[in-house]
Design a protein around this motif. Structure first.
Motif, PDB file in Angstrom:
ATOM      1  N   ALA A 142      65.538  -3.007   2.579  1.00 29.31           N
ATOM      2  CA  ALA A 142      66.223  -3.113   1.293  1.00 29.31           C
ATOM      3  C   ALA A 142      65.234  -2.996   0.140  1.00 29.31           C
ATOM      4  CB  ALA A 142      66.979  -4.435   1.207  1.00 29.31           C
ATOM      5  N   VAL A 143      64.057  -3.601   0.287  1.00 25.49           N
ATOM      6  CA  VAL A 143      63.028  -3.490  -0.747  1.00 25.49           C
ATOM      7  C   VAL A 143      62.594  -2.032  -0.903  1.00 25.49           C
ATOM      8  CG1 VAL A 143      60.669  -4.112  -1.384  1.00 25.49           C
ATOM      9  CG2 VAL A 143      62.222  -5.869  -0.488  1.00 25.49           C
ATOM     10  N   CYS A 144      62.424  -1.338   0.209  1.00 28.11           N
ATOM     11  CA  CYS A 144      62.064   0.089   0.166  1.00 28.11           C
ATOM     12  C   CYS A 144      63.149   0.901  -0.537  1.00 28.11           C
ATOM     13  CB  CYS A 144      61.846   0.625   1.574  1.00 28.11           C
ATOM     14  SG  CYS A 144      60.351  -0.005   2.370  1.00 28.11           S
ATOM     15  N   HIS A 145      64.391   0.535  -0.300  1.00 25.24           N
ATOM     16  CA  HIS A 145      65.519   1.205  -0.954  1.00 25.24           C
ATOM     17  C   HIS A 145      65.450   1.003  -2.466  1.00 25.24           C
ATOM     18  CE1 HIS A 145      69.509   2.956  -1.174  1.00 25.24           C
ATOM     19  NE2 HIS A 145      69.966   1.896  -1.825  1.00 25.24           N
ATOM     20  N   LEU A 146      65.105  -0.204  -2.888  1.00 22.20           N
ATOM     21  CA  LEU A 146      64.961  -0.485  -4.322  1.00 22.20           C
ATOM     22  C   LEU A 146      63.793   0.304  -4.912  1.00 22.20           C
ATOM     23  CD1 LEU A 146      65.516  -4.360  -4.467  1.00 22.20           C
ATOM     24  CD2 LEU A 146      67.169  -2.550  -4.921  1.00 22.20           C
ATOM     25  N   GLU A 147      62.702   0.410  -4.167  1.00 24.39           N
ATOM     26  CA  GLU A 147      61.540   1.171  -4.633  1.00 24.39           C
ATOM     27  C   GLU A 147      61.906   2.633  -4.858  1.00 24.39           C
ATOM     28  OE1 GLU A 147      58.686   0.421  -1.585  1.00 24.39           O
ATOM     29  OE2 GLU A 147      57.885  -1.381  -2.554  1.00 24.39           O
ATOM     30  N   THR A 148      62.674   3.189  -3.934  1.00 26.33           N
ATOM     31  CA  THR A 148      63.104   4.586  -4.069  1.00 26.33           C
ATOM     32  C   THR A 148      63.977   4.765  -5.302  1.00 26.33           C
ATOM     33  OG1 THR A 148      63.037   4.929  -1.676  1.00 26.33           O
ATOM     34  CG2 THR A 148      64.367   6.466  -2.958  1.00 26.33           C
ATOM     35  N   SER A 152      70.585   5.973 -10.809  1.00 23.12           N
ATOM     36  CA  SER A 152      69.484   5.297 -10.127  1.00 23.12           C
ATOM     37  C   SER A 152      69.477   3.804 -10.438  1.00 23.12           C
ATOM     38  CB  SER A 152      68.143   5.924 -10.525  1.00 23.12           C
ATOM     39  OG  SER A 152      68.090   7.284 -10.149  1.00 23.12           O
ATOM     40  N   CYS A 153      69.738   3.458 -11.693  1.00 24.27           N
ATOM     41  CA  CYS A 153      69.782   2.047 -12.076  1.00 24.27           C
ATOM     42  C   CYS A 153      70.980   1.349 -11.436  1.00 24.27           C
ATOM     43  CB  CYS A 153      69.840   1.918 -13.597  1.00 24.27           C
ATOM     44  SG  CYS A 153      68.301   2.404 -14.415  1.00 24.27           S
ATOM     45  N   GLU A 154      72.072   2.091 -11.278  1.00 21.73           N
ATOM     46  CA  GLU A 154      73.242   1.528 -10.615  1.00 21.73           C
ATOM     47  C   GLU A 154      72.929   1.221  -9.153  1.00 21.73           C
ATOM     48  OE1 GLU A 154      76.942   0.028 -11.014  1.00 21.73           O
ATOM     49  OE2 GLU A 154      75.842   1.085 -12.577  1.00 21.73           O
ATOM     50  N   ILE A 155      72.227   2.144  -8.491  1.00 24.21           N
ATOM     51  CA  ILE A 155      71.847   1.944  -7.087  1.00 24.21           C
ATOM     52  C   ILE A 155      70.905   0.743  -6.960  1.00 24.21           C
ATOM     53  CG2 ILE A 155      70.542   2.950  -5.167  1.00 24.21           C
ATOM     54  CD1 ILE A 155      71.660   5.682  -6.057  1.00 24.21           C
ATOM     55  N   PHE A 156      69.976   0.629  -7.902  1.00 28.53           N
ATOM     56  CA  PHE A 156      69.031  -0.493  -7.879  1.00 28.53           C
ATOM     57  C   PHE A 156      69.777  -1.820  -8.006  1.00 28.53           C
ATOM     58  CE2 PHE A 156      66.110  -3.574  -9.593  1.00 28.53           C
ATOM     59  CZ  PHE A 156      64.902  -3.300  -8.970  1.00 28.53           C
ATOM     60  N   ARG A 157      70.671  -1.890  -8.973  1.00 26.95           N
ATOM     61  CA  ARG A 157      71.405  -3.142  -9.195  1.00 26.95           C
ATOM     62  C   ARG A 157      72.267  -3.495  -7.980  1.00 26.95           C
ATOM     63  NH1 ARG A 157      73.163  -6.770 -12.949  1.00 26.95           N
ATOM     64  NH2 ARG A 157      75.308  -7.495 -12.734  1.00 26.95           N
ATOM     65  N   ASN A 158      73.002  -2.515  -7.473  1.00 26.97           N
ATOM     66  CA  ASN A 158      73.844  -2.787  -6.306  1.00 26.97           C
ATOM     67  C   ASN A 158      73.006  -3.197  -5.103  1.00 26.97           C
ATOM     68  OD1 ASN A 158      76.234  -2.205  -7.632  1.00 26.97           O
ATOM     69  ND2 ASN A 158      76.199  -0.049  -7.071  1.00 26.97           N
ATOM     70  N   GLY A 159      71.800  -2.630  -5.000  1.00 29.29           N
ATOM     71  CA  GLY A 159      70.943  -2.933  -3.858  1.00 29.29           C
ATOM     72  C   GLY A 159      70.556  -4.396  -3.779  1.00 29.29           C
ATOM     73  N   TRP A 160      70.142  -4.967  -4.909  1.00 27.90           N
ATOM     74  CA  TRP A 160      69.725  -6.377  -4.837  1.00 27.90           C
ATOM     75  C   TRP A 160      70.926  -7.321  -4.844  1.00 27.90           C
ATOM     76  CZ3 TRP A 160      70.755 -10.200  -8.336  1.00 27.90           C
ATOM     77  CH2 TRP A 160      71.010  -9.863  -9.666  1.00 27.90           C
ATOM     78  N   ILE A 161      72.006  -6.942  -5.521  1.00 26.54           N
ATOM     79  CA  ILE A 161      73.189  -7.807  -5.519  1.00 26.54           C
ATOM     80  C   ILE A 161      73.789  -7.895  -4.116  1.00 26.54           C
ATOM     81  CG2 ILE A 161      75.577  -8.002  -6.319  1.00 26.54           C
ATOM     82  CD1 ILE A 161      74.637  -7.000  -9.026  1.00 26.54           C
ATOM     83  N   ASN A 163      63.604  -3.353 -14.380  1.00 23.57           N
ATOM     84  CA  ASN A 163      63.790  -3.211 -12.934  1.00 23.57           C
ATOM     85  C   ASN A 163      62.448  -3.282 -12.193  1.00 23.57           C
ATOM     86  OD1 ASN A 163      66.555  -2.971 -13.082  1.00 23.57           O
ATOM     87  ND2 ASN A 163      66.556  -0.739 -13.118  1.00 23.57           N
ATOM     88  N   LYS A 164      61.400  -2.769 -12.817  1.00 26.68           N
ATOM     89  CA  LYS A 164      60.076  -2.831 -12.208  1.00 26.68           C
ATOM     90  C   LYS A 164      59.640  -4.291 -12.038  1.00 26.68           C
ATOM     91  CE  LYS A 164      55.212  -1.720 -13.065  1.00 26.68           C
ATOM     92  NZ  LYS A 164      54.237  -1.160 -14.042  1.00 26.68           N
ATOM     93  N   GLY A 165      59.812  -5.089 -13.088  1.00 27.05           N
ATOM     94  CA  GLY A 165      59.441  -6.495 -13.003  1.00 27.05           C
ATOM     95  C   GLY A 165      60.254  -7.245 -11.965  1.00 27.05           C
ATOM     96  N   LEU A 166      61.516  -6.903 -11.865  1.00 30.32           N
ATOM     97  CA  LEU A 166      62.370  -7.537 -10.868  1.00 30.32           C
ATOM     98  C   LEU A 166      61.927  -7.153  -9.464  1.00 30.32           C
ATOM     99  CD1 LEU A 166      64.818  -9.392 -10.646  1.00 30.32           C
ATOM    100  CD2 LEU A 166      66.287  -7.365 -10.718  1.00 30.32           C
ATOM    101  N   LEU A 167      61.608  -5.882  -9.263  1.00 23.68           N
ATOM    102  CA  LEU A 167      61.152  -5.433  -7.950  1.00 23.68           C
ATOM    103  C   LEU A 167      59.854  -6.124  -7.546  1.00 23.68           C
ATOM    104  CD1 LEU A 167      61.361  -3.593  -5.487  1.00 23.68           C
ATOM    105  CD2 LEU A 167      60.244  -1.787  -6.823  1.00 23.68           C
ATOM    106  N   GLU A 168      58.938  -6.301  -8.494  1.00 22.49           N
ATOM    107  CA  GLU A 168      57.679  -6.975  -8.174  1.00 22.49           C
ATOM    108  C   GLU A 168      57.918  -8.406  -7.702  1.00 22.49           C
ATOM    109  OE1 GLU A 168      55.545  -6.533 -11.790  1.00 22.49           O
ATOM    110  OE2 GLU A 168      54.848  -4.487 -11.337  1.00 22.49           O
ATOM    111  N   SER A 169      58.863  -9.085  -8.325  1.00 21.64           N
ATOM    112  CA  SER A 169      59.175 -10.452  -7.889  1.00 21.64           C
ATOM    113  C   SER A 169      59.840 -10.445  -6.517  1.00 21.64           C
ATOM    114  CB  SER A 169      60.070 -11.139  -8.920  1.00 21.64           C
ATOM    115  OG  SER A 169      61.342 -10.518  -8.996  1.00 21.64           O
ATOM    116  N   PHE A 170      60.632  -9.435  -6.237  1.00 25.73           N
ATOM    117  CA  PHE A 170      61.251  -9.313  -4.915  1.00 25.73           C
ATOM    118  C   PHE A 170      60.190  -9.066  -3.839  1.00 25.73           C
ATOM    119  CE2 PHE A 170      65.468  -7.682  -6.880  1.00 25.73           C
ATOM    120  CZ  PHE A 170      65.901  -8.983  -7.052  1.00 25.73           C
ATOM    121  N   ARG A 171      59.211  -8.231  -4.157  1.00 27.96           N
ATOM    122  CA  ARG A 171      58.142  -7.952  -3.186  1.00 27.96           C
ATOM    123  C   ARG A 171      57.380  -9.227  -2.827  1.00 27.96           C
ATOM    124  NH1 ARG A 171      56.190  -3.378  -6.509  1.00 27.96           N
ATOM    125  NH2 ARG A 171      57.034  -1.408  -5.732  1.00 27.96           N
ATOM    126  N   ARG A 172      57.162 -10.083  -3.823  1.00 30.41           N
ATOM    127  CA  ARG A 172      56.422 -11.326  -3.594  1.00 30.41           C
ATOM    128  C   ARG A 172      57.306 -12.438  -3.028  1.00 30.41           C
ATOM    129  NH1 ARG A 172      54.988 -10.350  -9.008  1.00 30.41           N
ATOM    130  NH2 ARG A 172      56.083 -12.283  -9.611  1.00 30.41           N
TER     131      ARG A 172
END
Length: 244
Positions: free
Chosen positions: A108-114, A134-143, A183-192
């Motif tokens: 899922a994290v890889c999906h968000l990165e893409t 792309s932003c829609e896919i990102f949001r749906n991915g983490w939700i 979205n970048k900041g959110l992804l970084e927190s997800f990675r950690r």
């Protein structure tokens, strides 16, 4: 209106149609101009009108659609409701993002990165449609990774507000870096797997979204006022120069 979304329900049932249509709404495949008509839905799914209508009525009852004399549409949402839902988002989304940070799989994290990479490319190419998607896919991915089902459904229920805000704010290219960086900041927190950072990041993201929306709303109102004055001036000119 075709979609790759599938349902575990038997093909052609009202449940299966409901699930597919709801997925399309969540994925941004239904916009405010789209009208969903039971006869057209029935034809697409190869069923009689009744299962299609049952699915549409259920979506309307759940708040995802609104019934009109010409079919079903996304609920109309006014300025006051948009601001009220921003309040709701500030309450719900930090907790949702915190839970997602702890439950997202590596895939899922890889999906968000893409999705984020695609958003960056779209921003560089000034491709607003691709950026929106792309932003829609990102949001749906983490939700979709939020393990609290009731919370996840609550966040998904106000997707119409999110879509309305995005349609207004995406028109201004100055907002694009804010969205991508958020979205970048959110992804970084997800990675950690940092729940606190994820909650803080999404809260600031919602505040940024509200600020961008208010600016777009003010600009739209000023434009409407200018057009009204121009139309009024044109009518006066016609009256003054017309036959006596």
């Amino acid at each position: 209106m075709k979609s790759s979304q599938t349902s575990s329900a038997p093909p052609g049932t009202s449940v299966q149609i409901h699930d597919v249509l709801m997925a399309r709404i969540h994925n941004g495949e239904v916009d405010p101009q789209t009208r969903l008509v039971d006869t057209a839905i029935a034809t697409e799914f190869g069923v009689s009108r009744m299962p299609a209508r049952d699915a549409l009525m259920r979506l309307a009852h759940e708040g995802y659609l609104e019934q009109t004399t010409k079919g079903f549409v996304l609920p109309r949402i006014d300025h006051r409701e948009i601001l009220e839902i921003f309040d709701l988002r500030r309450l719900l989304e930090p907790r949702a993002a915190a839970l997602a940070a702890q439950s997202l799989s590596e895939d899922a994290v890889c999906h968000l990165e893409t999705a984020l990479q695609n958003a960056r490319r779209a921003m560089t190419a000034r491709d607003r449609e691709m950026l929106f998607r792309s932003c829609e896919i990102f949001r749906n991915g983490w939700i979709n990774a939020v393990p609290n089902v009731s919370l996840r459904k609550a966040v998904q229920r106000y997707m119409t507000q999110v879509q309305a805000v995005r349609m207004m704010t995406f028109a201004d290219p100055a907002n694009h870096p804010v969205i991508v960086d958020g979205n970048k900041g959110l992804l970084e927190s997800f990675r950690r797997r940092d729940a606190v950072a994820a909650a803080d990041r999404i809260l600031r993201f919602v505040f940024d979204g509200e600020s961008a929306y208010l600016a777009a709303h003010e600009a739209a109102e000023m434009n409407d006022e200018s057009e009204t004055r121009a139309a009024s001036g044109a009518r006066k000119d016609i009256t003054l120069t017309g036959p006596r």
